[in-house]
Motif scaffolding. Structure first.
Motif, PDB file in Angstrom:
ATOM      1  N   GLY A  54       0.804  -1.226   0.000  1.00 14.41           N
ATOM      2  CA  GLY A  54       0.000   0.000   0.000  1.00 14.41           C
ATOM      3  C   GLY A  54       0.830   1.265   0.000  1.00 14.41           C
ATOM      4  N   ASP A  55       2.014   1.203   0.575  1.00 22.10           N
ATOM      5  CA  ASP A  55       2.853   2.400   0.670  1.00 22.10           C
ATOM      6  C   ASP A  55       3.709   2.599  -0.581  1.00 22.10           C
ATOM      7  OD1 ASP A  55       3.511   4.632   2.427  1.00 22.10           O
ATOM      8  OD2 ASP A  55       5.532   3.795   2.472  1.00 22.10           O
ATOM      9  N   ALA A  56       4.136   1.491  -1.192  1.00 20.57           N
ATOM     10  CA  ALA A  56       5.017   1.600  -2.380  1.00 20.57           C
ATOM     11  C   ALA A  56       4.217   2.095  -3.580  1.00 20.57           C
ATOM     12  CB  ALA A  56       5.629   0.240  -2.681  1.00 20.57           C
ATOM     13  N   ASP A  57       4.926   2.722  -4.518  1.00 19.83           N
ATOM     14  CA  ASP A  57       4.275   3.144  -5.767  1.00 19.83           C
ATOM     15  C   ASP A  57       4.219   1.985  -6.750  1.00 19.83           C
ATOM     16  OD1 ASP A  57       3.989   5.874  -4.992  1.00 19.83           O
ATOM     17  OD2 ASP A  57       6.151   6.125  -5.326  1.00 19.83           O
ATOM     18  N   TYR A  58       5.237   1.151  -6.704  1.00 14.89           N
ATOM     19  CA  TYR A  58       5.339   0.038  -7.658  1.00 14.89           C
ATOM     20  C   TYR A  58       5.796  -1.225  -6.916  1.00 14.89           C
ATOM     21  CZ  TYR A  58       5.413   4.028 -10.785  1.00 14.89           C
ATOM     22  OH  TYR A  58       5.099   5.203 -11.417  1.00 14.89           O
ATOM     23  N   VAL A  59       5.147  -2.333  -7.249  1.00 16.66           N
ATOM     24  CA  VAL A  59       5.577  -3.640  -6.738  1.00 16.66           C
ATOM     25  C   VAL A  59       5.725  -4.542  -7.967  1.00 16.66           C
ATOM     26  CG1 VAL A  59       5.049  -5.553  -5.179  1.00 16.66           C
ATOM     27  CG2 VAL A  59       4.195  -3.261  -4.644  1.00 16.66           C
ATOM     28  N   PHE A  60       6.874  -5.146  -8.110  1.00 18.79           N
ATOM     29  CA  PHE A  60       7.112  -5.969  -9.303  1.00 18.79           C
ATOM     30  C   PHE A  60       8.221  -6.986  -9.057  1.00 18.79           C
ATOM     31  CE2 PHE A  60      11.033  -3.740 -10.210  1.00 18.79           C
ATOM     32  CZ  PHE A  60      10.806  -2.458  -9.704  1.00 18.79           C
ATOM     33  N   SER A  61       8.222  -8.004  -9.904  1.00 19.88           N
ATOM     34  CA  SER A  61       9.353  -8.946  -9.883  1.00 19.88           C
ATOM     35  C   SER A  61      10.273  -8.554 -11.033  1.00 19.88           C
ATOM     36  CB  SER A  61       8.872 -10.382 -10.032  1.00 19.88           C
ATOM     37  OG  SER A  61       8.213 -10.554 -11.262  1.00 19.88           O
ATOM     38  N   ALA A  62      11.550  -8.697 -10.825  1.00 20.50           N
ATOM     39  CA  ALA A  62      12.516  -8.315 -11.864  1.00 20.50           C
ATOM     40  C   ALA A  62      13.795  -9.115 -11.719  1.00 20.50           C
ATOM     41  CB  ALA A  62      12.839  -6.828 -11.757  1.00 20.50           C
ATOM     42  N   GLU A  63      14.446  -9.300 -12.857  1.00 19.72           N
ATOM     43  CA  GLU A  63      15.760  -9.946 -12.850  1.00 19.72           C
ATOM     44  C   GLU A  63      16.829  -8.847 -12.852  1.00 19.72           C
ATOM     45  OE1 GLU A  63      16.642 -12.409 -16.228  1.00 19.72           O
ATOM     46  OE2 GLU A  63      18.677 -12.757 -15.525  1.00 19.72           O
ATOM     47  N   VAL A  64      17.835  -9.018 -12.032  1.00 16.70           N
ATOM     48  CA  VAL A  64      18.927  -8.035 -11.974  1.00 16.70           C
ATOM     49  C   VAL A  64      19.900  -8.326 -13.100  1.00 16.70           C
ATOM     50  CG1 VAL A  64      20.781  -7.110 -10.539  1.00 16.70           C
ATOM     51  CG2 VAL A  64      18.642  -7.797  -9.485  1.00 16.70           C
ATOM     52  N   THR A  65      20.130  -7.327 -13.946  1.00 15.64           N
ATOM     53  CA  THR A  65      21.003  -7.556 -15.113  1.00 15.64           C
ATOM     54  C   THR A  65      22.387  -6.921 -14.956  1.00 15.64           C
ATOM     55  OG1 THR A  65      19.971  -5.665 -16.182  1.00 15.64           O
ATOM     56  CG2 THR A  65      19.088  -7.825 -16.738  1.00 15.64           C
ATOM     57  N   GLY A  66      22.514  -5.978 -14.031  1.00 20.73           N
ATOM     58  CA  GLY A  66      23.841  -5.385 -13.847  1.00 20.73           C
ATOM     59  C   GLY A  66      23.891  -4.356 -12.729  1.00 20.73           C
ATOM     60  N   ILE A  67      25.104  -3.980 -12.354  1.00 22.18           N
ATOM     61  CA  ILE A  67      25.311  -2.895 -11.393  1.00 22.18           C
ATOM     62  C   ILE A  67      25.859  -1.705 -12.177  1.00 22.18           C
ATOM     63  CG2 ILE A  67      26.675  -2.108  -9.414  1.00 22.18           C
ATOM     64  CD1 ILE A  67      26.552  -4.950  -8.315  1.00 22.18           C
ATOM     65  N   GLU A  68      25.173  -0.581 -12.073  1.00 25.49           N
ATOM     66  CA  GLU A  68      25.566   0.603 -12.845  1.00 25.49           C
ATOM     67  C   GLU A  68      26.557   1.491 -12.109  1.00 25.49           C
ATOM     68  OE1 GLU A  68      24.471   1.098 -16.087  1.00 25.49           O
ATOM     69  OE2 GLU A  68      23.752  -0.957 -15.781  1.00 25.49           O
ATOM     70  N   GLY A  69      26.548   1.399 -10.782  1.00 25.87           N
ATOM     71  CA  GLY A  69      27.496   2.211 -10.014  1.00 25.87           C
ATOM     72  C   GLY A  69      27.043   2.458  -8.592  1.00 25.87           C
ATOM     73  N   TYR A  70      27.915   3.096  -7.838  1.00 28.05           N
ATOM     74  CA  TYR A  70      27.630   3.409  -6.433  1.00 28.05           C
ATOM     75  C   TYR A  70      27.551   4.920  -6.261  1.00 28.05           C
ATOM     76  CZ  TYR A  70      29.076  -1.428  -5.876  1.00 28.05           C
ATOM     77  OH  TYR A  70      29.176  -2.790  -5.991  1.00 28.05           O
ATOM     78  N   ILE A  71      26.631   5.347  -5.399  1.00 28.02           N
ATOM     79  CA  ILE A  71      26.471   6.774  -5.118  1.00 28.02           C
ATOM     80  C   ILE A  71      26.555   6.939  -3.601  1.00 28.02           C
ATOM     81  CG2 ILE A  71      24.818   8.716  -5.259  1.00 28.02           C
ATOM     82  CD1 ILE A  71      24.220   6.084  -7.671  1.00 28.02           C
ATOM     83  N   TYR A  72      27.178   8.026  -3.179  1.00 24.35           N
ATOM     84  CA  TYR A  72      27.338   8.246  -1.738  1.00 24.35           C
ATOM     85  C   TYR A  72      26.585   9.504  -1.336  1.00 24.35           C
ATOM     86  CZ  TYR A  72      30.469   4.455  -2.356  1.00 24.35           C
ATOM     87  OH  TYR A  72      30.943   3.207  -2.681  1.00 24.35           O
ATOM     88  N   LYS A  73      25.538   9.299  -0.497  1.00 26.55           N
ATOM     89  CA  LYS A  73      24.641  10.404  -0.151  1.00 26.55           C
ATOM     90  C   LYS A  73      24.744  10.769   1.330  1.00 26.55           C
ATOM     91  CE  LYS A  73      21.039   9.233  -3.515  1.00 26.55           C
ATOM     92  NZ  LYS A  73      19.597   8.979  -3.651  1.00 26.55           N
TER      93      LYS A  73
END
Lengths: 209, 163
Positions: A54-73
């Motif tokens: 109920g809180d999320a905007d999207y709920v889905f199943s997905a396959e992970v195809t890659g890592i694009e990078g890391y961000i530091y916040k």
């Protein structure tokens, strides 16, 4: 006599060297396996699948195809005995291929990018992740509870925001195993979702009906 | 007959005592880490839009154990830095053992005063080494309006502080 002494010294030296390398390898792998869990407080019951859906905007199943990078916040400076130190929270950008939309409708034909709270720390020493959450692995299938941000990007953060699924290949296409108990709970949670009244954004990956 | 009554009374008394002990037994929940320094202080610095609620949280914990949480000064080493960020999700705030407490403005800006104070007090609880606990406790993971330490919170704080 002198020869046997020399052999003895060489054997001893070799043993010390091997021991040193074994300790070094063990130390390196223990750093790689070190996980630091972030503790938090939440606007919903993050252990309730109805609240998560109920809180999320999207709920889905997905396959992970890659890592694009890391961000530091969220950087802050903190004093230490040895001087000032920068602390940040790591995030990881993943490319994923949506398999099935459960809530909302995201594109399934091309890979999309989702950002996940958590990842390798800025100093590269540990993996940081929210309590009761997982960092996805490439080639595996997960349920994502995702939130659209104001810029249209997707974020998945917090406990149980990413759940690993068992999958199967059907006619050459990867599918989520319908008998997977987590998948069943997620579906049931979606069907009985507790909708949250909050300002929402729209994902740039959303397909218009 | 008298003896039977005596036995019955003893059994009843024992059962009542056991019940009351069960009711008052606290649930201690602590994490493997805390941000308390070697001198058993938590010295904080940084800035937040929710500083007044954070200060109320500091007062709540310090009312139970005076002087433990202090604002960082020139002669102390900072143990935790507080800050704000903005993200659309269900996280109200979080504590990282690297030494930071962050409040999510997206959620905090929509909360009542009691809920903001609860969130600040909760995150301070994590910094003190407390883990999530039951409904009615400050350390309950989901947002509530509770701003007073429960018996579970106090017992968990004692356990974390004395380890």
């Amino acid at each position: 006599m002198r020869k046997s002494l020399l052999i003895g010294v060489m054997v001893l030296a070799s043993m010390i060297l091997i021991g040193f390398f074994l300790v070094l390898i063990n130390k390196t792998s223990s750093i790689e396996n070190q996980i630091s869990y972030i503790e938090g407080s939440y606007s919903i019951n993050v252990d309730d699948f109805r609240a998560l859906a109920g809180d999320a905007d999207y709920v889905f199943s997905a396959e992970v195809t890659g890592i694009e990078g890391y961000i530091y916040k969220n950087p802050v400076m903190i004093e230490t005995v040895t001087g000032a130190k920068r602390i940040t929270t790591p995030y990881t950008d993943y490319s994923i291929r949506v398999i099935e939309n459960i809530k909302g409708k995201l594109q399934t034909e091309d890979d999309i990018i989702i950002q996940k709270a958590g990842g390798i720390s800025e100093d590269g020493k540990i993996t940081v992740i929210f309590e009761r959450d997982v960092l996805p692995e490439i080639g595996k299938t997960y349920i994502f509870y995702a939130y659209a941000q104001e810029d249209g990007s997707l974020l998945s953060a917090g406990p149980n925001s990413c759940l690993k699924l068992a999958n199967e290949v059907n006619n050459g296409k990867k599918k989520v195993k319908a008998a997977d108990s987590t998948y069943k709970k997620v579906l049931d949670g979606y069907n009985h979702q507790i909708e949250t009244d909050r300002p929402r954004s729209k994902s740039k990956y959303e397909i218009d009906e | 007959m008298k003896n039977h009554m005596k036995v019955l009374c003893t059994l009843l008394g024992g059962a009542l005592l056991a019940c009351s002990m069960r009711v008052h037994a606290s649930n201690v929940a602590i994490m493997s880490w805390s941000l308390l320094d070697s001198g058993k202080h938590l010295d904080w610095d940084g800035t937040s839009e929710y500083l007044s609620y954070f200060q109320s949280g500091v007062d709540t914990w310090n009312d139970y154990k005076p002087g433990v949480i202090r604002q960082d000064s020139w002669n102390t080493i900072e143990d935790v830095a507080i800050s704000d960020y903005y993200e659309q999700n269900s996280v109200s705030g979080y504590t990282d053992k690297a030494g930071m407490i962050c409040f999510n403005k997206y959620n905090m800006s929509r909360y009542s005063s009691a809920e903001k104070q609860h969130t600040c007090t909760h995150e301070l609880g994590h910094a003190l080494g407390l883990a999530h606990n039951q409904f009615g406790d400050i350390m309950y993971a989901e947002l509530t309006y509770h701003t007073v330490l429960s018996e579970n919170d106090k017992a968990s704080y004692d356990a974390s502080y004395n380890r």
